[in-house]
Every structure is written in C-alpha cells, then in structure tokens.
Design a protein around this motif. Structure first.
Motif, PDB file in Angstrom:
ATOM      1  N   ARG A 175      24.982  95.705 -10.953  1.00  0.00           N
ATOM      2  CA  ARG A 175      24.898  95.779 -12.414  1.00  0.00           C
ATOM      3  C   ARG A 175      23.459  95.680 -12.872  1.00  0.00           C
ATOM      4  O   ARG A 175      23.003  96.418 -13.763  1.00  0.00           O
ATOM      5  CB  ARG A 175      25.714  94.660 -13.062  1.00  0.00           C
ATOM      6  N   ASP A 176      22.697  94.759 -12.271  1.00  0.00           N
ATOM      7  CA  ASP A 176      21.315  94.566 -12.676  1.00  0.00           C
ATOM      8  C   ASP A 176      20.443  95.752 -12.292  1.00  0.00           C
ATOM      9  O   ASP A 176      19.445  96.037 -12.968  1.00  0.00           O
ATOM     10  CB  ASP A 176      20.773  93.278 -12.062  1.00  0.00           C
ATOM     11  N   VAL A 177      20.791  96.446 -11.208  1.00  0.00           N
ATOM     12  CA  VAL A 177      20.068  97.667 -10.843  1.00  0.00           C
ATOM     13  C   VAL A 177      20.174  98.684 -11.982  1.00  0.00           C
ATOM     14  O   VAL A 177      19.180  99.329 -12.367  1.00  0.00           O
ATOM     15  CB  VAL A 177      20.623  98.258  -9.535  1.00  0.00           C
ATOM     16  N   GLN A 178      21.374  98.822 -12.552  1.00  0.00           N
ATOM     17  CA  GLN A 178      21.564  99.780 -13.644  1.00  0.00           C
ATOM     18  C   GLN A 178      20.830  99.335 -14.912  1.00  0.00           C
ATOM     19  O   GLN A 178      20.246 100.162 -15.622  1.00  0.00           O
ATOM     20  CB  GLN A 178      23.047  99.977 -13.915  1.00  0.00           C
ATOM     21  N   LEU A 179      20.851  98.038 -15.192  1.00  0.00           N
ATOM     22  CA  LEU A 179      20.132  97.558 -16.378  1.00  0.00           C
ATOM     23  C   LEU A 179      18.626  97.670 -16.187  1.00  0.00           C
ATOM     24  O   LEU A 179      17.889  97.973 -17.148  1.00  0.00           O
ATOM     25  CB  LEU A 179      20.530  96.116 -16.684  1.00  0.00           C
ATOM     26  N   ASP A 180      18.133  97.445 -14.961  1.00  0.00           N
ATOM     27  CA  ASP A 180      16.702  97.623 -14.704  1.00  0.00           C
ATOM     28  C   ASP A 180      16.292  99.087 -14.851  1.00  0.00           C
ATOM     29  O   ASP A 180      15.137  99.384 -15.202  1.00  0.00           O
ATOM     30  CB  ASP A 180      16.346  97.113 -13.310  1.00  0.00           C
ATOM     31  N   PHE A 181      17.191 100.005 -14.573  1.00  0.00           N
ATOM     32  CA  PHE A 181      16.951 101.428 -14.824  1.00  0.00           C
ATOM     33  C   PHE A 181      16.563 101.621 -16.289  1.00  0.00           C
ATOM     34  O   PHE A 181      15.601 102.329 -16.610  1.00  0.00           O
ATOM     35  CB  PHE A 181      18.219 102.208 -14.477  1.00  0.00           C
TER      36      PHE A 181
END
Length: 349
Positions: free
Chosen positions: A147-153
């Motif tokens: 999830r955090d990978v997508q938000l960091d995107f």
C-alpha cells in the motif's frame, strides 16, 4: 520532474490492471486523491476480475475493464485501443500508471493526457513525462508495505494530501446483509468473537496444508471459545471442506460467497489466519488482526509495519521444500500469542 506546483486536475485516470490484492490496496490511492483534490473526478482502468471490487465505490466516476464487454454509462470494456479512445473521450488532466508494464505504458503514451505519471523503467519511461522511482534504495533492501509503495508513487509525483490515506473495501448494504444472515445460520450468536481461516493463494507456492490450517483453526477456537469459520473461494473449495471436516465441532464451513460477501464475513472476525492472498488483504484493510503464512513471497512487502499482525515464513529459504511442508507449530503459537495480545490490549489496533 514532479507535477507543477499548484496543479489541480479536473479529472484523473488511475491504471492498475491486475492483481486483486493490489487493486484492494490501490483504494488508498483513491482516498489520497480524493483528499488532495476533492472536486476532481476519478476514473479507473483495470481488468474484468476487479469489477466486483470497484463497482460499488462511489468515488469513481468511470471504470474501464480491459478485455471486458461492458457498455453501460459508468462501466465500459474492451481492448487497449478501446481503452485509449475511452480515455481521450473523458479528457483527463492526469493519468497515473501504477502498473507501468509495456502494455499500460503503450496505453499511457497513446492517451494524449497532458500529465502522465509512471515508473522510471528502461524504454517504457518515455511514455511518461512525470517519472517516479520504483524502489527506495537498493531493491533487495526495499520492503515497504505494498500500500505504501502505491502512496509513495503519488508522493514522488508531487501529490500531497491531508490526513492518512487508507485502503478499504467498498461493501454494499447487500454484502453486509449476507454476513448478518449467514452467521446466525452457522450458529454464531450476535457479538460472538470467532476466528476465520482462509486457505487461499493464487500460486502453488502460496498454498499451505489442510492439516496446518486445521491446527491453527482449532487453536483459535480454543482461545475464543467459538468455532472457527472456514472461508473460501471457488479454487479453495476442496481444501476448505477438508479443513472444516478436520475441525469438526471446532469449525464451521462458510457457504459459497462472492468476493465482497467474503470480505463482509472476514470483517466480523476477531482474527484471520491466511496465506498471502486476497482474503488477507481484505482482513488487513478492514482492521482485522491477521496471522499471515508466507512461502516464497516476503511478508514485509505485504504487511503493515504496525498493527495487530503476525507473520511466519516456511519456504525454501527456511529449509522446507514448499509451504505445504511447513509444520503448524509456529502458526499455532502466533495465533495464541496474537489473540492474547489483542485480548489484553497490548496489540495496536
């Protein structure tokens, strides 16, 4: 180069075509964009299998299903060329290609959208005029929750929002009613604390043994004083029936359910024991404590860094030929430990 300062789009297209669990986690992206630009209209491009997960989400103005055949006002379907036409018709200001594979990069490049965000990966990087890194530091050391990978995107593209962007499951009143109807039929009185086990896994390397799940389910039933509910999707029916049979009076077999109905059942449980599968994502984003059983995938990539979750790993790196050969002892211990912590209030919820 991030998005211009003060950028405020009227319409945004999100592209995430495959991986049901990833689509569930991408609901955090929808939340973040709604927080960043409350007046923007959001569209989502995905694949047919994800329709059930996205259709009830009122935050989405339009949905396009790759290789689908839908033709209603809000949901359309077709091939890549049809997707490009659909995007052009909607005239978005921003496209976010969360997947960034060759297929979605081509769609993005042909879309004509003024600002196109994607991963900075080899040749396909030229489809994007806002490029973001896939990894933070060396790939082998990057173990952010998916999830955090997508938000960091989004953050790397220069998008900011207030508050915490959360992933969720868009359930309808009918989904909730399914759970409310099924649980009493299975003998669960209102307010009963019970655990669920879910023998899911899209790959064989993610599948655990029937005997292991039965042992974990029995331990949970002893701790909670209520039968463990065995949930399942069509690929897991045989295993689920075998687990319920081994549990006997300590278990109940859930009836057939759609994806959102399963999510509604999981949301009512005190603990979910599962492999790395869609059902575990359902439980995690709905705040249900989980014990996750992992084989070749790394639990750090699929587990929140905090919260009421325990993981165990039993693949080749741990000396087991496959996850099915992993004994139940560590999982049973994790079940007992987590339920004790949740009961005492020591596990963060």
């Amino acid at each position: 180069m991030p998005l211009p300062e003060g950028f405020c789009p009227g319409r945004v297209v999100i592209v995430r075509p495959r991986g049901l669990g990833d689509v569930v986690l991408s609901s955090a992206v929808i939340d973040a964009l709604t927080r960043a630009w409350p007046d923007a209209r959001l569209d989502f491009i995905t694949e047919r299998a994800s329709r059930e997960l996205l259709e009830p989400d009122a935050r989405l103005d339009g949905i396009f299903l790759l290789d689908g055949e839908d033709r209603d006002a809000r949901i359309r379907g077709g091939g890549l060329r049809s997707a490009v036409s659909w995007v052009r018709e909607r005239s978005p200001d921003l496209l976010l290609d969360l997947f960034s594979n060759p297929r979605t990069a081509w769609l993005t490049a042909m879309s004509g959208v003024p600002f196109r965000v994607g991963l900075d990966k080899r040749v396909r990087r030229f489809a994007y005029n806002v490029r973001v890194p896939r990894f933070h530091g060396p790939p082998e050391e990057d173990h952010r929750w998916a999830r955090d990978v997508q938000l960091d995107f989004l953050r790397n593209a220069g998008i900011r929002w207030a508050g915490e962007a959360k992933a969720s499951v868009a359930l309808t009143p009918e989904d909730a009613a399914f759970a409310e109807r099924v649980l009493p039929d299975l003998g669960y009185a209102p307010g009963t604390s019970f655990a669920t086990v879910l023998p899911g896994g899209s790959w064989e390397s993610k599948r655990w043994s029937v005997e292991g799940f039965a042992a974990a389910g029995r331990a949970a039933a002893e701790c909670l004083g209520a039968p463990t509910l065995v949930c399942w999707g069509p690929p897991e029916r045989e295993d689920a029936e075998a687990i319920a049979s081994r549990l006997g009076d300590a278990g109940r077999l859930a009836p057939p359910s759609r994806l959102r109905e399963m999510a509604a059942l999981l949301a009512r449980s005190a603990l979910t024991v599962s492999t790395d599968c869609l059902g575990r994502h359902f439980a995690v984003v709905q705040g249900v404590p989980t014990v996750g059983i992992f084989g070749t995938t790394d639990p750090r990539d699929w587990t929140p860094p905090d919260g009421p979750h325990r993981t165990v790993r039993g693949g080749p790196e741990e000396g087991y030929p496959s996850l099915r050969d992993f004994p139940a002892d560590a999982v049973v211990a994790a079940v007992r430990d987590l339920l004790a912590e949740v009961d005492s209030g020591r596990a963060p919820l």
